[in-house]
Design a protein around this motif. Sequence first.
Motif, mmCIF file in Angstrom:
data_model
loop_
_atom_site.group_PDB
_atom_site.id
_atom_site.type_symbol
_atom_site.label_atom_id
_atom_site.label_comp_id
_atom_site.label_asym_id
_atom_site.label_seq_id
_atom_site.Cartn_x
_atom_site.Cartn_y
_atom_site.Cartn_z
ATOM 1 N N ASP A 203 -45.622 -15.433 25.549
ATOM 2 C CA ASP A 203 -45.640 -16.861 25.214
ATOM 3 C C ASP A 203 -46.589 -17.646 26.117
ATOM 4 O O ASP A 203 -46.618 -18.877 26.070
ATOM 5 C CB ASP A 203 -44.223 -17.447 25.276
ATOM 6 C CG ASP A 203 -43.540 -17.145 26.595
ATOM 7 O OD1 ASP A 203 -44.236 -16.670 27.513
ATOM 8 O OD2 ASP A 203 -42.319 -17.378 26.696
ATOM 9 N N TYR A 204 -47.391 -16.956 26.903
ATOM 10 C CA TYR A 204 -48.320 -17.669 27.782
ATOM 11 C C TYR A 204 -49.325 -18.460 26.943
ATOM 12 O O TYR A 204 -49.935 -17.935 26.010
ATOM 13 C CB TYR A 204 -49.071 -16.677 28.686
ATOM 14 C CG TYR A 204 -50.041 -17.381 29.600
ATOM 15 C CD1 TYR A 204 -49.611 -17.903 30.807
ATOM 16 C CD2 TYR A 204 -51.373 -17.576 29.226
ATOM 17 C CE1 TYR A 204 -50.497 -18.592 31.638
ATOM 18 C CE2 TYR A 204 -52.254 -18.259 30.048
ATOM 19 C CZ TYR A 204 -51.808 -18.767 31.247
ATOM 20 O OH TYR A 204 -52.678 -19.451 32.058
ATOM 21 N N ASN B 263 -45.450 -8.484 37.312
ATOM 22 C CA ASN B 263 -46.474 -9.300 36.638
ATOM 23 C C ASN B 263 -47.561 -8.484 35.966
ATOM 24 O O ASN B 263 -48.751 -8.801 36.079
ATOM 25 C CB ASN B 263 -47.171 -10.202 37.662
ATOM 26 C CG ASN B 263 -46.707 -11.618 37.482
ATOM 27 O OD1 ASN B 263 -46.016 -11.938 36.499
ATOM 28 N ND2 ASN B 263 -47.072 -12.477 38.402
ATOM 29 N N TRP C 18 -42.405 -13.808 20.306
ATOM 30 C CA TRP C 18 -42.744 -14.786 21.338
ATOM 31 C C TRP C 18 -42.354 -16.182 20.850
ATOM 32 O O TRP C 18 -42.263 -16.434 19.656
ATOM 33 C CB TRP C 18 -44.222 -14.708 21.714
ATOM 34 C CG TRP C 18 -45.178 -15.165 20.638
ATOM 35 C CD1 TRP C 18 -45.778 -16.372 20.525
ATOM 36 C CD2 TRP C 18 -45.680 -14.383 19.537
ATOM 37 N NE1 TRP C 18 -46.604 -16.406 19.432
ATOM 38 C CE2 TRP C 18 -46.564 -15.188 18.802
ATOM 39 C CE3 TRP C 18 -45.458 -13.063 19.093
ATOM 40 C CZ2 TRP C 18 -47.228 -14.753 17.656
ATOM 41 C CZ3 TRP C 18 -46.116 -12.632 17.952
ATOM 42 C CH2 TRP C 18 -46.977 -13.476 17.246
ATOM 43 N N GLY D 282 -52.670 -20.962 27.507
ATOM 44 C CA GLY D 282 -53.608 -21.483 28.505
ATOM 45 C C GLY D 282 -55.003 -21.383 27.947
ATOM 46 O O GLY D 282 -55.226 -20.692 26.951
ATOM 47 N N SER E 36 -55.728 -12.383 30.171
ATOM 48 C CA SER E 36 -56.439 -13.465 30.851
ATOM 49 C C SER E 36 -57.933 -13.151 30.929
ATOM 50 O O SER E 36 -58.324 -12.000 31.145
ATOM 51 C CB SER E 36 -55.866 -13.636 32.255
ATOM 52 O OG SER E 36 -56.659 -14.561 32.959
ATOM 53 N N ARG F 205 -48.795 -6.003 32.418
ATOM 54 C CA ARG F 205 -48.524 -5.523 31.065
ATOM 55 C C ARG F 205 -48.667 -4.013 31.093
ATOM 56 O O ARG F 205 -49.660 -3.477 31.608
ATOM 57 C CB ARG F 205 -49.487 -6.171 30.063
ATOM 58 C CG ARG F 205 -49.259 -5.709 28.621
ATOM 59 C CD ARG F 205 -49.838 -6.654 27.608
ATOM 60 N NE ARG F 205 -49.070 -7.890 27.568
ATOM 61 C CZ ARG F 205 -47.909 -8.060 26.927
ATOM 62 N NH1 ARG F 205 -47.375 -7.054 26.230
ATOM 63 N NH2 ARG F 205 -47.274 -9.206 26.963
ATOM 64 N N THR G 297 -57.707 -17.405 27.855
ATOM 65 C CA THR G 297 -57.106 -16.176 27.318
ATOM 66 C C THR G 297 -57.862 -15.693 26.090
ATOM 67 O O THR G 297 -58.565 -16.463 25.441
ATOM 68 C CB THR G 297 -55.639 -16.400 26.875
ATOM 69 O OG1 THR G 297 -55.629 -17.338 25.814
ATOM 70 C CG2 THR G 297 -54.759 -16.869 28.004
ATOM 71 N N TYR H 135 -42.088 -8.319 34.171
ATOM 72 C CA TYR H 135 -42.113 -9.511 35.015
ATOM 73 C C TYR H 135 -41.732 -9.210 36.456
ATOM 74 O O TYR H 135 -41.924 -10.035 37.334
ATOM 75 C CB TYR H 135 -41.295 -10.662 34.404
ATOM 76 C CG TYR H 135 -39.866 -10.336 34.086
ATOM 77 C CD1 TYR H 135 -38.882 -10.478 35.048
ATOM 78 C CD2 TYR H 135 -39.502 -9.887 32.822
ATOM 79 C CE1 TYR H 135 -37.568 -10.170 34.760
ATOM 80 C CE2 TYR H 135 -38.189 -9.577 32.525
ATOM 81 C CZ TYR H 135 -37.232 -9.715 33.495
ATOM 82 O OH TYR H 135 -35.937 -9.395 33.224
ATOM 83 N N ASN I 171 -53.509 -9.544 36.934
ATOM 84 C CA ASN I 171 -52.141 -9.714 36.434
ATOM 85 C C ASN I 171 -52.117 -9.740 34.908
ATOM 86 O O ASN I 171 -53.062 -10.228 34.279
ATOM 87 C CB ASN I 171 -51.540 -11.023 36.958
ATOM 88 C CG ASN I 171 -51.398 -10.998 38.467
ATOM 89 O OD1 ASN I 171 -50.624 -10.211 38.997
ATOM 90 N ND2 ASN I 171 -52.161 -11.826 39.147
ATOM 91 N N LEU J 281 -50.139 -10.911 31.213
ATOM 92 C CA LEU J 281 -49.554 -12.158 30.712
ATOM 93 C C LEU J 281 -48.371 -11.846 29.808
ATOM 94 O O LEU J 281 -48.396 -10.874 29.048
ATOM 95 C CB LEU J 281 -50.588 -12.943 29.896
ATOM 96 C CG LEU J 281 -51.830 -13.460 30.628
ATOM 97 C CD1 LEU J 281 -52.760 -14.158 29.651
ATOM 98 C CD2 LEU J 281 -51.432 -14.414 31.759
ATOM 99 N N ASP J 282 -47.373 -12.738 29.884
ATOM 100 C CA ASP J 282 -46.251 -12.607 28.951
ATOM 101 C C ASP J 282 -46.705 -13.150 27.589
ATOM 102 O O ASP J 282 -47.686 -13.887 27.497
ATOM 103 C CB ASP J 282 -45.039 -13.392 29.486
ATOM 104 C CG ASP J 282 -43.730 -12.831 28.926
ATOM 105 O OD1 ASP J 282 -43.793 -11.987 28.001
ATOM 106 O OD2 ASP J 282 -42.655 -13.232 29.407
#
Length: 590
Positions: free
Chosen positions: A260-261, A326, A192, A263, A249, A328, A266, A323, A255, A257-258
């Motif tokens: 490199d998210y 959206n 990432w 925020g 999340s 995993r 998390t 993606y 949804n 998360l990728d």
Amino acid sequence: MGVSNIVSVFLLLVLINLSSNNIKGIEAFHKVYEKLQSQSVESVNPLHRSAFHFQPPKHWINDPNGPLYYKGFYHLFYQYNTKGAVWGNIVWAHSISKDLVNWEALEHALYPSKWFDVKGTWSGSITIVPGKGPIILYTGVNKNETQLQNYAIPEDPSDPYLRKWIKPDDNPIAMPDYTMNGSAFRDPTTAWFSKDGHWRTVVGSRRKHRGIAYIYRSRDFKHWVKAKHPVHSKESTGMWECPDFFPVSTTDFENGLDLDYVGPNTKHVLKVSLDITRFEYYTLGKYDPKKDRYVPDGNSPDGWEGLRFDYGNFYASKTFFDYKKNRRILWGWANESDTVEDDISKGWAGLQVIPRTVLLDSNKRHLVFWPIEEIESLRGNYVRMNNQNIKMGQRLEVKGITPAQADVEVTFNIPSLEKAETFDPSFKLKPLELCKMKGSNVTGGVGPFGLITLATPDLEEYTPVFFRVFKDTSTHKPKVLMCSDARPSSLKQDRGPLKQDKMYKPSFAGFVDVDLADGRISLRSLIDHSVIESFGALGKTVITSRVYPVKAVKENAHLYVFNNGTQIVNVESLNAWSMQRPLQMNNGAQ
Ligand code: DQQ
């Protein structure tokens, strides 16, 4: 001599040392049967082969590698023995799919050919690097059996099939340093990109009995440097194979998360595969990108008692971010429980579970897993049952579908928890022992109740998947045990000449984190001849069993819903489908 010459001479000396040093003997990570590993199979026995799970037409398969979605195709690479039905001669086999259900085999992506992987092209991952395309990171084994991290690039990144892969000569990108164990250094994760301009990947390892996950950093995806400290480690857990490290999340429970998210809302998940027992565990925790450290939450057990993605035949798993939708998605290897002799006579061993979506549960204490929605496209004949009471000792047959190849979802309603047995606190960390002790036939208060799969009508053979509810007097909450018990699954005798060759018929178990406030609990099982994947309480607890009935096969297999507890249990709804074969399942794999 200029600085660059000195550096080159130094590197050359390191390489000479690496290719001549004496790190002999691989860890006991897969059983090695030297005489059998290149023994071509005579035929393929279809009796226990799965119909809708991912399997090549013959031979041995293990870890899923480098899953990704790219230019309209899902790609699955996997560890594959080209020559036999036991581990050995491993290549990265490659298949593609538009829907994760139908698969087409392509030529092998990686196979041993260079000094840095001449003895093995082992597990790894794929990262899509902007401007470069997908890049494989994988473990290569050199002639002295030292494990090295390498990279490979597609010959043509614009080819959606990613057919041909090149292993550049500036490999390896990471070698074990003097502090590390060169035969315990493998399985790089998807990398990432962080705000500080570095790519990061995690590599599994161990020092003595301590399991370790190292972080490596790179600015250009070519020059990688090990971070000063491991991102995490844990004493007495042994080699950490196939680490997986990803964010989830804590506010959006729909949804994925990728990697490199970044925020505020998390948590991170660190999953490791424990070589000693072939079970995996994960923790939920916090990753600090500045210090490159991961700290599990205080209430997330770190070690042998850790939470599991799956409490059954499931290993070397790997997630990827899809993606397109959206989400995993988790892949995992459902290893065999059969004997080596049987694997050879079957002509195949191992399969991949149905891919599962991964989310944090809204209670934020654990993850939840659910079969990808695409698999429902295979549902055929349908039967249902509604509002049906089941008394103690009763079993109702689910008729009208193909029980050996089915998808069944049932919601139970428990009118009262009064009769639940008291939970002895010493059971707490031992779901396996509890399940073994109580089984599906020992009468309880609330439960055992659930499904009886792959059964003969006289229950000479059957694999029950069920719940048993206890009263936990310390928390005043119900304690729910889920079991998938392979012990009565098969009449087949344990007949291996060596003890460790014997067929494995365990009673797998895990607790289910539910309060049963509304009296409901659900169970879904995907049944596919020799594999049963079961999802308790909408995927809070998952158990995969591999079983090989002698009589309860094909049209002779039956499916029941049962209750062996004194408390009546209501089947609020039961929906069951025959499952069809995908039109294309990897045919043509070499
Ligand atoms: N399988 C691979 C290794 C990995 C192990 C070799 C896990 O890279 O550690 O086939 O099953």
